[in-house]
Design a protein around this motif. Sequence first.
Motif, short mmCIF file in Angstrom:
data_model
loop_
_atom_site.label_atom_id
_atom_site.label_comp_id
_atom_site.label_asym_id
_atom_site.label_seq_id
_atom_site.Cartn_x
_atom_site.Cartn_y
_atom_site.Cartn_z
N MET A 1 0.84 -1.18 0.00
CA MET A 1 0.00 0.00 0.00
C MET A 1 0.89 1.25 0.00
O MET A 1 1.80 1.37 0.80
N LEU A 2 0.62 2.14 -0.90
CA LEU A 2 1.40 3.36 -1.02
C LEU A 2 0.84 4.45 -0.12
O LEU A 2 -0.37 4.58 0.03
N THR A 3 1.72 5.25 0.45
CA THR A 3 1.29 6.40 1.24
C THR A 3 1.01 7.56 0.29
O THR A 3 1.37 7.53 -0.88
N GLY A 4 0.40 8.61 0.82
CA GLY A 4 0.11 9.79 0.02
C GLY A 4 1.38 10.43 -0.52
O GLY A 4 1.44 10.88 -1.66
N LYS A 5 2.41 10.46 0.32
CA LYS A 5 3.69 11.05 -0.09
C LYS A 5 4.31 10.25 -1.25
O LYS A 5 4.84 10.82 -2.20
N GLN A 6 4.23 8.93 -1.16
CA GLN A 6 4.78 8.08 -2.21
C GLN A 6 3.98 8.23 -3.51
O GLN A 6 4.56 8.28 -4.60
N LYS A 7 2.66 8.33 -3.39
CA LYS A 7 1.83 8.54 -4.59
C LYS A 7 2.14 9.87 -5.25
O LYS A 7 2.20 9.96 -6.47
N GLU A 72 0.02 -1.37 -8.07
CA GLU A 72 -0.62 -0.34 -7.26
C GLU A 72 -1.20 0.71 -8.20
O GLU A 72 -0.51 1.17 -9.12
N SER A 99 10.49 7.26 2.10
CA SER A 99 10.11 6.37 3.18
C SER A 99 8.83 6.87 3.86
O SER A 99 8.64 8.08 4.01
N PRO A 100 7.97 5.94 4.27
CA PRO A 100 6.74 6.36 4.93
C PRO A 100 7.02 6.90 6.33
O PRO A 100 7.95 6.44 6.99
N LYS A 101 6.20 7.85 6.76
CA LYS A 101 6.36 8.39 8.11
C LYS A 101 5.94 7.35 9.12
O LYS A 101 5.01 6.61 8.91
N ARG A 102 6.60 7.35 10.23
CA ARG A 102 6.23 6.41 11.31
C ARG A 102 5.93 7.17 12.55
O ARG A 102 6.43 8.14 12.90
#
Length: 102
Positions: A1-7, A72, A99-102
């Motif tokens: 699943m892609l994050t908004g930032k990655q999209k 995706e 990288s996704p935020k954590r």
Amino acid sequence: MLTGKQKRHLRALAHHLQPIFQVGKGGTNEQLVRHIEEAIEVRELIKLSVLNNCMDDPREIGAEVAKASGCELVQVIGKTIVLYKRSSEEKYRKIELPSPKR
């Protein structure tokens, strides 16, 4: 699943790409899905265009093709669909996602 930032990142990269496949009045089929799987393995990010003679909704086509090919769905804008899948082979990997935020 892609994050908004990655999209967002993938949409920016896809902006300059030309669609490499077209979905016409016949809609999607196994052959189209197989060609998409082969192309996305090498390119990682591709665009499809839905022709005017296709009566199906581009969002439905995008979701169907993404599910069938294991990709995706990045974006559907107008009659253009953007798909992403990380290449399984190291030599074809070109895109580094944020990288996704954590």
